[in-house]
Design a protein around this motif. Structure first.
Motif, PDB file in Angstrom:
ATOM      1  N   VAL A   1       0.832  -1.203   0.000  1.00 23.28           N
ATOM      2  CA  VAL A   1       0.000   0.000   0.000  1.00 23.28           C
ATOM      3  C   VAL A   1       0.866   1.253   0.000  1.00 23.28           C
ATOM      4  N   ILE A   2       1.895   1.254   0.827  1.00 22.37           N
ATOM      5  CA  ILE A   2       2.720   2.461   0.903  1.00 22.37           C
ATOM      6  C   ILE A   2       3.484   2.668  -0.401  1.00 22.37           C
ATOM      7  N   THR A   3       3.941   1.564  -0.991  1.00 23.37           N
ATOM      8  CA  THR A   3       4.697   1.695  -2.234  1.00 23.37           C
ATOM      9  C   THR A   3       3.794   2.217  -3.344  1.00 23.37           C
ATOM     10  N   ASP A   4       2.564   1.731  -3.348  1.00 24.73           N
ATOM     11  CA  ASP A   4       1.595   2.214  -4.334  1.00 24.73           C
ATOM     12  C   ASP A   4       1.354   3.703  -4.147  1.00 24.73           C
ATOM     13  N   LEU A   5       1.180   4.091  -2.899  1.00 25.92           N
ATOM     14  CA  LEU A   5       0.927   5.500  -2.590  1.00 25.92           C
ATOM     15  C   LEU A   5       2.093   6.371  -3.044  1.00 25.92           C
ATOM     16  N   VAL A   6       3.279   5.936  -2.666  1.00 29.06           N
ATOM     17  CA  VAL A   6       4.451   6.757  -2.943  1.00 29.06           C
ATOM     18  C   VAL A   6       4.773   6.809  -4.436  1.00 29.06           C
ATOM     19  N   ARG A   7       4.606   5.715  -5.143  1.00 30.67           N
ATOM     20  CA  ARG A   7       4.939   5.729  -6.573  1.00 30.67           C
ATOM     21  C   ARG A   7       3.995   6.646  -7.338  1.00 30.67           C
ATOM     22  N   ASN A   8       2.771   6.791  -6.817  1.00 30.01           N
ATOM     23  CA  ASN A   8       1.822   7.666  -7.501  1.00 30.01           C
ATOM     24  C   ASN A   8       2.078   9.137  -7.212  1.00 30.01           C
ATOM     25  N   GLU A   9       2.698   9.421  -6.095  1.00 32.34           N
ATOM     26  CA  GLU A   9       2.818  10.811  -5.678  1.00 32.34           C
ATOM     27  C   GLU A   9       4.230  11.376  -5.730  1.00 32.34           C
TER      28      GLU A   9
ATOM     29  N   HIS B   1      11.697  -4.612  14.633  1.00 31.30           N
ATOM     30  CA  HIS B   1      12.504  -5.180  13.557  1.00 31.30           C
ATOM     31  C   HIS B   1      12.719  -4.098  12.511  1.00 31.30           C
ATOM     32  N   VAL B   2      13.958  -3.845  12.182  1.00 31.06           N
ATOM     33  CA  VAL B   2      14.232  -2.877  11.119  1.00 31.06           C
ATOM     34  C   VAL B   2      14.844  -3.626   9.934  1.00 31.06           C
ATOM     35  N   PHE B   3      14.340  -3.317   8.745  1.00 35.49           N
ATOM     36  CA  PHE B   3      14.797  -3.994   7.528  1.00 35.49           C
ATOM     37  C   PHE B   3      15.343  -2.980   6.545  1.00 35.49           C
ATOM     38  N   LYS B   4      16.438  -3.317   5.926  1.00 41.90           N
ATOM     39  CA  LYS B   4      16.834  -2.571   4.749  1.00 41.90           C
ATOM     40  C   LYS B   4      16.300  -3.363   3.574  1.00 41.90           C
ATOM     41  N   LEU B   5      15.296  -2.818   2.924  1.00 47.76           N
ATOM     42  CA  LEU B   5      14.617  -3.572   1.872  1.00 47.76           C
ATOM     43  C   LEU B   5      15.336  -3.496   0.542  1.00 47.76           C
ATOM     44  N   GLY B   6      16.050  -2.405   0.317  1.00 51.56           N
ATOM     45  CA  GLY B   6      16.647  -2.233  -1.005  1.00 51.56           C
ATOM     46  C   GLY B   6      15.554  -1.906  -2.010  1.00 51.56           C
ATOM     47  N   THR B   7      15.566  -2.607  -3.137  1.00 54.83           N
ATOM     48  CA  THR B   7      14.603  -2.270  -4.194  1.00 54.83           C
ATOM     49  C   THR B   7      13.607  -3.391  -4.438  1.00 54.83           C
ATOM     50  N   LYS B   8      13.503  -4.302  -3.456  1.00 56.11           N
ATOM     51  CA  LYS B   8      12.620  -5.456  -3.642  1.00 56.11           C
ATOM     52  C   LYS B   8      11.205  -5.051  -4.071  1.00 56.11           C
ATOM     53  N   TYR B   9      10.631  -4.104  -3.336  1.00 58.43           N
ATOM     54  CA  TYR B   9       9.257  -3.701  -3.682  1.00 58.43           C
ATOM     55  C   TYR B   9       9.235  -2.590  -4.721  1.00 58.43           C
TER      56      TYR B   9
ATOM     57  N   SER C   1       9.600  -4.293  -8.168  1.00 60.67           N
ATOM     58  CA  SER C   1       8.455  -5.061  -8.656  1.00 60.67           C
ATOM     59  C   SER C   1       7.227  -4.174  -8.821  1.00 60.67           C
ATOM     60  N   MET C   2       7.161  -3.099  -8.061  1.00 62.54           N
ATOM     61  CA  MET C   2       5.973  -2.243  -8.167  1.00 62.54           C
ATOM     62  C   MET C   2       6.283  -0.919  -8.863  1.00 62.54           C
ATOM     63  N   ARG C   3       7.466  -0.808  -9.392  1.00 65.65           N
ATOM     64  CA  ARG C   3       7.879   0.363 -10.174  1.00 65.65           C
ATOM     65  C   ARG C   3       7.708   1.678  -9.420  1.00 65.65           C
ATOM     66  N   ALA C   4       8.337   1.745  -8.254  1.00 64.20           N
ATOM     67  CA  ALA C   4       8.373   3.024  -7.533  1.00 64.20           C
ATOM     68  C   ALA C   4       9.648   3.722  -7.978  1.00 64.20           C
TER      69      ALA C   4
ATOM     70  N   GLN D   1      15.174   6.467 -11.912  1.00 56.71           N
ATOM     71  CA  GLN D   1      15.882   5.654 -10.917  1.00 56.71           C
ATOM     72  C   GLN D   1      14.870   4.940 -10.031  1.00 56.71           C
ATOM     73  N   THR D   2      15.286   3.832  -9.462  1.00 53.36           N
ATOM     74  CA  THR D   2      14.406   3.094  -8.555  1.00 53.36           C
ATOM     75  C   THR D   2      14.661   3.554  -7.122  1.00 53.36           C
ATOM     76  N   MET D   3      13.590   3.757  -6.389  1.00 54.16           N
ATOM     77  CA  MET D   3      13.754   4.187  -4.992  1.00 54.16           C
ATOM     78  C   MET D   3      14.321   3.036  -4.157  1.00 54.16           C
ATOM     79  N   VAL D   4      15.055   3.403  -3.123  1.00 53.65           N
ATOM     80  CA  VAL D   4      15.619   2.407  -2.227  1.00 53.65           C
ATOM     81  C   VAL D   4      14.851   2.481  -0.900  1.00 53.65           C
ATOM     82  N   MET D   5      14.321   1.339  -0.489  1.00 52.36           N
ATOM     83  CA  MET D   5      13.387   1.361   0.638  1.00 52.36           C
ATOM     84  C   MET D   5      13.930   0.702   1.907  1.00 52.36           C
ATOM     85  N   GLY D   6      13.285   1.066   3.001  1.00 54.38           N
ATOM     86  CA  GLY D   6      13.523   0.381   4.265  1.00 54.38           C
ATOM     87  C   GLY D   6      12.182   0.237   4.952  1.00 54.38           C
ATOM     88  N   CYS D   7      12.022  -0.737   5.823  1.00 57.73           N
ATOM     89  CA  CYS D   7      10.793  -0.771   6.607  1.00 57.73           C
ATOM     90  C   CYS D   7      11.115  -1.157   8.040  1.00 57.73           C
TER      91      CYS D   7
END
Length: 670
Positions: free
Chosen positions: A208-216, A505-513, A516-519, A529-535
């Motif tokens: 959900v957050i990735t969808d939100l952020v990629r749109n905005e 729990h802190v994760f460095k997600l990298g570009t996994k989401y 795949s979801m084109r953020a 460029q692809t965003m680099v994420m953490g959660c």
RNA sequence: CGGGAUGUGGCCCAGCCUGGUAGGGCACUGCGUUCGGGACGCAGGAGUCGCGCGUUCAAAUCGCGCCAUCCCGACCA
């Protein structure tokens, strides 16, 4: 009408902006609050006072909430904020009369509760179970939840994150896009709406957050961002247990960071790591950050925040010399030095008849060897393909390591037909010599020769089997479970084991989401460029349970001051005695006016009952108002944690208690 | 999903083996006594005995099926 006002009160607090304007009239309404209300032009009368029917006389200057020192700092770290306001924001009504509280305490230990925290949360009237793994929080429990939430909010905001709120019901399409609709498994609760469209209840919110952020977010100028929420998650756990410790519906703080590049993501991760340390320190917990496997969330690396407790579900490994610490699932073992000269493979390979001998114990007994001389060969089914994993007989395979080494999605011990296929024999006689599968050996095999292993033939084992000479190994890797005393991977000192409760729990997600979801975003050069994420997650309810697990005695909970639902409980030993009631009431009003969260036990109960309840619900301080001491102008102050009792002159009680609370908050928050 | 256990007023449990009127403690209501570490007396209210089917003159009790909960394991943020 009151419902409306009540709601506006909630909203005010929930958005973290200032104190509520109005208190519910049924909640405690001591002088300070009432005065504030009238100052703000609010309505409402204090029924409590009318009911109590007692005229209150306050010591000089006690009634003014604006006065010097008025209010106790509940958020010691949050120095810039108005202390009194912060104090108010940490309360859900400030003070309360026990006689009006919905607080069903119990003497009996519930039969289905195992853990101390679970039993105490039920006995202390904090939670009630609705159905398996799903709980209601009663007022006392919810106050503590709100305390944790507030600490979390303050530290997240301080670290630059912004609070938002996302839906719990999520469409299947989003999960199909990330690939997790298939991979998440049965833990994801799925259902259809009336139009037969598929949905799930959010167990987490990356999609959900990735969808939100990629749109905005379209440009590097809008980065970095860190967004968080405190939301109810649903995970359909196979086996919910331990009350709110491992339940299906639970409140979680989840934060997501989006950065333009790796370096930025590292920085976001570091900020969260530090914020987590502050959060759990402020919660008064004995915790430890450990390296962890990132599991089904995925990503490149992660740390878990573990509250140390013998009842914890996770095993933690840490070094006795350096600061290395890791979840047992993740804990590494350094590769040993190859010592070629020691023992060349001299003795010839020999097949021995071992009828019905299958397990390591049986093999050792039969051949008079120790498990250290035996090689255990385990056949795994990795995404449908067989793999032979070799470890020493006295070691256990760490399946997570195997999974990571093989790079597979699904890993399970092979069924009998696959074993027969690759070894040509039934279960119990597998070995590496002549096996028809990829062979991967644990580091411990590097220096082994002349070992015992299965012969891939029913009722036979091999002696003097040696790697390279008798069988080939495609790779050596760290595959086994660490044991206490093993050398630390960083400094080689022996490691120790302990148990912990994972609260964050802190994760460095990298570009996994984001991939795949084109953020994506455009960089300064106009290039995509692809965003680099953490959660970053924190289990709110679990943190509360962990605090109890770590801090209780045989009488009940012992709250740290920062989480305590009330800082003080005032206990008149006999509510029928007018003088005791009046003195208690007066203290109650004066402490409330100072911004102290105080509970007045005005029930018509025997002293023993009140003492037992006060201890059970774990209020850090208790002021006992008894006839003899009161006649001397004194009251008793008892400290829950230590049992220490101090006598205070009535006139100094408010200052004394306020100072103690302040000191305690500063000690924990510092 | 495999193994085990349990289901009886709000809570903790007895009764079941050996079928026959549903019990105790805590909690609750009223009255009285009591009042510094979960008081006492008297009088009350409250139970589809998890659900269904069967056996029986008769089932909380026996049989079968189902459901739920808990524990161990498998599995797993």
């Amino acid at each position: 009408m009151w419902a409306l006002r009540d709601r506006s009160c909630d909203v005010d607090e929930a958005d973290g902006e200032g104190p509520c304007r109005l208190h519910h009239p049924l909640e405690g309404c001591p002088d300070g609050l009432r005065r504030e209300r009238s100052r703000r032009g609010g309505g409402g009368r204090c029924r409590n006072r009318r009911r109590a029917g007692i005229r209150v006389s306050l010591p000089e200057g006690e009634g003014d909430p604006q006065g010097p020192g008025g209010g106790v700092r509940h958020g010691p770290v949050d120095g810039n904020r108005c202390a009194r306001r912060t104090g108010r924001r940490l309360t859900q009504g400030g003070s309360m009369r026990y006689s009006e509280l919905f607080l069903p305490t119990g003497r009996e230990v519930p039969s289905d509760a195992e853990l101390a925290s679970h039993q105490l949360m039920i006995r202390a009237g904090m939670i009630r179970k609705l159905t398996s793994g799903i709980y209601s929080y009663l007022p006392m429990g919810y106050r503590v939840i709100r305390k944790v939430e507030q600490i979390v909010r303050e530290e997240m905001n301080r670290a630059g994150a912004q609070e938002l709120f996302m839906p719990m019901v999520q469409p299947a399409e989003l999960w199909q896009e990330s690939g997790r609709w298939v991979h998440y498994g049965r833990e994801l609760l799925r259902f259809r709406d009336r139009h037969e469209r598929e949905y799930c209840l959010g167990p987490t919110h990356e999609e959900v957050i990735t969808d939100l952020v990629r749109n905005e977010i379209k440009t590097y100028r809008q980065l970095p961002r860190n967004l968080y929420q405190i939301q109810t998650k649903f995970r359909d756990e196979i086996r919910p247990r331990f009350g709110v410790m491992r339940c299906r519906e639970f409140a979680m703080k989840d934060a997501y960071s989006f950065d333009a590049n790796e370096a930025g993501a590292e920085e976001s991760y570091r900020k969260m790591f530090e914020a987590y340390g502050r959060i759990f320190r402020r919660c008064g917990l004995d915790f430890r950050a450990v390296e962890a496997d990132s599991g089904s969330i995925g990503g490149s690396y992660s740390h878990e925040f573990m509250v140390m407790a013998d009842s914890g579900e996770d095993a933690v490994v840490f070094c006795t010399a350096c600061d290395y610490a890791a979840n047992l699932e993740k804990a590494e073992i350094a590769p040993p030095e190859k010592t070629p000269s020691v023992d060349e493979a001299r003795l010839p390979l020999e097949e021995v008849h071992t009828p019905g001998v299958r397990t390591i114990e049986e093999v050792c007994a039969f051949l008079s060897v120790t498990p250290r001389e035996v090689v255990k060969t385990l056949i795994f089914n990795a995404d449908g393909k067989p793999a032979a994993i070799l470890v020493r007989g006295d070691h256990d395979v760490n399946e997570i390591k195997v999974k990571n080494v093989l790079g597979c999605d699904e890993l399970e011990l092979a069924m009998d037909d696959m074993i027969l296929d690759v070894t040509g024999s039934p279960r119990g006689f597998a070995g590496a010599v002549g096996i028809r599968a990829r062979v991967i050996a644990d580091y411990s095999l590097i220096n082994m020769t002349h070992c015992v292993m299965g012969a891939n033939r029913e009722d036979y084992h091999l002696k003097n089997a040696s790697p390279e000479r008798d069988f080939s190994v495609s790779a050596y890797a760290d595959l086994r479970v660490v044991r206490a005393g093993d050398p630390c991977p960083r400094c080689a000192a022996p490691v120790r084991m302990a148990r912990g409760i994972e609260v964050g729990h802190v994760f460095k997600l990298g570009t996994k989401y984001s991939r795949s979801m084109r953020a994506v975003y455009l960089d300064a050069a106009g290039k995509e460029q692809t965003m680099v994420m953490g959660c970053y997650g924190i289990g709110i309810g679990r943190t509360v349970a962990a605090a109890i697990e770590q801090s209780h005695d045989d009488q009940g909970i012992v709250w740290p001051m920062t989480l305590a639902p009330y800082a003080v409980i005032i206990t008149p030993v006999n509510s029928n005695e007018e003088t005791l009631a009046r003195a208690s009431e007066s203290l109650y009003q004066a402490l409330s006016a100072r911004g102290v969260e105080v509970l007045l036990d005005d029930r018509d109960e025997r002293a023993g009952v009140k003492f037992k309840d006060a201890d059970l619900i774990g209020i850090p301080l208790r002021i006992t108002v008894g006839p003899k001491k009161l006649a001397e102008g004194r009251v008793e102050l008892r400290i829950r944690r230590t049992g220490e009792v101090r006598m205070l002159p009535l006139g100094e009680a408010v200052d004394g208690v306020s100072d103690l609370i302040r000191a305690e908050l500063e000690r924990i928050g510092g």
